[in-house]
Enzyme design. Structure first.
Site, short mmCIF file in Angstrom:
data_model
loop_
_atom_site.label_atom_id
_atom_site.label_comp_id
_atom_site.label_asym_id
_atom_site.label_seq_id
_atom_site.Cartn_x
_atom_site.Cartn_y
_atom_site.Cartn_z
N GLY A 130 0.76 -1.24 0.00
CA GLY A 130 0.00 0.00 0.00
C GLY A 130 0.79 1.28 0.00
N TYR A 181 -10.17 5.37 -11.93
CA TYR A 181 -10.01 6.11 -10.66
C TYR A 181 -9.87 7.61 -10.87
CZ TYR A 181 -7.86 1.50 -9.45
OH TYR A 181 -7.55 0.18 -9.29
N CYS A 193 -14.29 3.86 -28.01
CA CYS A 193 -15.57 4.56 -28.12
C CYS A 193 -16.24 4.74 -26.77
CB CYS A 193 -16.47 3.81 -29.10
SG CYS A 193 -15.67 3.68 -30.69
C1 LIG Z 1 -3.07 -5.09 -3.98
C2 LIG Z 1 -2.53 -5.69 -2.75
C3 LIG Z 1 -1.23 -5.38 -2.33
C4 LIG Z 1 -0.35 -4.38 -3.04
O1 LIG Z 1 -0.83 -3.07 -2.94
P1 LIG Z 1 0.09 -1.86 -3.46
O2 LIG Z 1 -0.71 -0.66 -3.17
O3 LIG Z 1 0.29 -2.08 -4.92
O4 LIG Z 1 1.36 -1.92 -2.70
C5 LIG Z 1 -0.74 -6.02 -1.21
N1 LIG Z 1 -1.50 -6.91 -0.51
C6 LIG Z 1 -2.76 -7.23 -0.89
C7 LIG Z 1 -3.53 -8.19 -0.10
C8 LIG Z 1 -3.31 -6.62 -2.02
O5 LIG Z 1 -4.56 -6.92 -2.38
#
Ligand SMILES: *Cc1c(COP(=O)(O)O)cnc(C)c1O
Length: 415
Positions: free
Chosen positions: A239, A316, A342
């Site tokens: 994340g 997004y 399109c």
């Molecule tokens: C998508 C996801 C990640 C990676 O998220 P990033 O924002 O790309 O780092 C890590 N763990 C899980 C469970 C995810 O679904």
């Protein structure tokens, strides 16, 4: 020097001019820097050095085999969300014992595949999934290593579509229910509790949500230990955000230091699951201007890449920097950068000040994550080719699809 830079009036990736790649491989084309990918992985790995840890690359951010292979060679583990991703990791030479399996609706077949491969851990997201895994593991005579993915109910302050750790999200089990569920998991004969997992969202640009989540996870860890359920690893998810425009995500070292400060004295192995932060700024989408169209209120640059190639702007409303491959091409005009699909939602960028002529090349930057992996064949558009650049050397890592590839699995009704 950053891997993507102007040199002699032209945008390069490492030592290769993008115009050469367009000439050789055509457009739209995804282009990645080996140096940028390696540096991003090593920054994560080093930020946790000195503690027992495993960086599990989140495969869904970019699942191209050559990229998985590069990370596998650097020692990465992998976070997968499907049986398909497991197969990719294995095909790329990844070690199944370094794979964690996330995802809210794992099928029995996916569970069997992962058990047979011998993965490190299943990240369980519901009581029903726990029961299914116990049953499937029993049917193949294996013991499944499990973590529960808990939902700590913290707001990651990111786009609602990519926030996953709030009460209203479909992900994980409520943290208040976790002790009961862990006790149940510990009692099920074909499960072995090994870890505790949480992942709160994506493109997070502050440290505080990670720390808040970790506080809640550590409180749960203490409760689990008190009831006699030992936890061997803590999976803190992915994340961490990247800079697309003016965001200021914390440096990996600061993110890791904040987590490590909380973890001091804990014996658990630490897993992290970065996706975007490892690949996002290591890739770009190269596209060519087909036409310029001057409307009554707006000017359009119609390019050969579209929402099927890079879905993030349409999905997004995401912002990607767009640069001309030619440096300082002259007087600029505000353009809508749009593709051939399109849909009025088919745009790559709004209101971009650029100096453009038909035939010019544009680089859509920060496209390494959730670009190729989210691409589709909408409008019967073959998906782009991909090139990985190492110094002066360009390696094609995916061929451009042909239209025949797209209907290869289709048949007509009998006469
Ligand atoms: C998508 C996801 C990640 C990676 O998220 P990033 O924002 O790309 O780092 C890590 N763990 C899980 C469970 C995810 O679904």
């Amino acid at each position: 020097m950053t891997p993507i830079h102007y040199r002699n009036g032209e945008l390069h990736i490492e030592d290769v001019p993008l115009s050469h790649l367009a000439e050789h491989y055509g457009t739209p084309l995804y282009v990645y820097s080996h140096a940028a990918l390696s540096e991003a992985f090593q920054a994560f790995d080093q930020a946790f050095s000195g503690t027992d840890h495993l960086v599990c690359y989140a495969v869904k951010a970019n699942s191209s085999l050559a990229i998985l292979n590069l990370f596998a060679r650097l020692g990465a583990g992998f976070d997968i969300v499907s049986g398909g991703e497991l197969q990719r990791v294995l095909a790329a030479g990844g070690n199944p014992r370094k794979v964690v399996f996330s995802g809210v609706a794992k099928s029995a077949e996916e569970m069997r595949q992962a058990l047979n491969a011998g993965i490190l851990c299943f990240n369980i997201e519901s009581e029903a999934e726990m029961e299914r895994l116990n049953q499937v593991a029993g049917s193949v005579g294996k013991i499944a290593p499990v973590s529960l993915r808990v939902n700590p109910d913290v707001d990651p302050k990111t786009h609602p579509y990519i926030s996953t750790g709030l009460k209203g999200n479909k992900f994980g089990v409520p943290i208040g229910d976790a002790v009961r569920l862990y006790q149940k998991a510990a009692d099920l004969p074909n499960l072995h509790v090994t870890g505790l997992d949480c992942h709160i969202g994506s493109q997070i640009t502050e440290i505080s949500p990670f720390v808040d989540a970790l506080d809640k996870v550590l409180a749960l860890l203490d409760q689990l230990e008190a009831v006699g359920i030992p936890i061997h690893h803590l999976d803190l998810g992915g994340g961490l955000g990247i800079r697309y425009s003016d965001e200021t995500p914390p440096p990996v070292a600061d993110y890791a230091a904040a987590l490590r400060a909380k973890l001091a004295g804990r014996p658990q192995k630490i897993l992290v699951e970065p996706g975007r932060a490892l690949v996002g700024n290591a890739g770009l989408l190269l596209t060519k201007v087909e036409f310029l169209k001057h409307g009554e209120t707006k000017n359009f640059a119609l390019v050969d890449a579209a929402m099927n190639d890079l879905m993030r702007p349409a999905l997004y409303d995401a912002w990607h920097d767009i640069q001309t491959v030619k440096e300082n091409a002259g007087a600029t005009t505000a353009y809508e950068i749009v593709g051939p699909v399109c849909e009025s939602g088919d745009f790559l960028g709004h209101d971009r000040q650029l100096a453009l002529a038909a035939g010019d090349l544009l680089a859509v930057l920060s496209a390494g994550a959730y670009g190729m992996s989210m691409s589709s064949n909408y409008n019967t558009r073959p998906r782009a080719a991909e090139v990985l650049v190492v110094g002066e050397q360009a390696h094609q890592i995916r061929q451009r699809e042909s239209v025949a590839d797209l209907y290869r699995l289709e048949t007509l009704l009998p006469q």
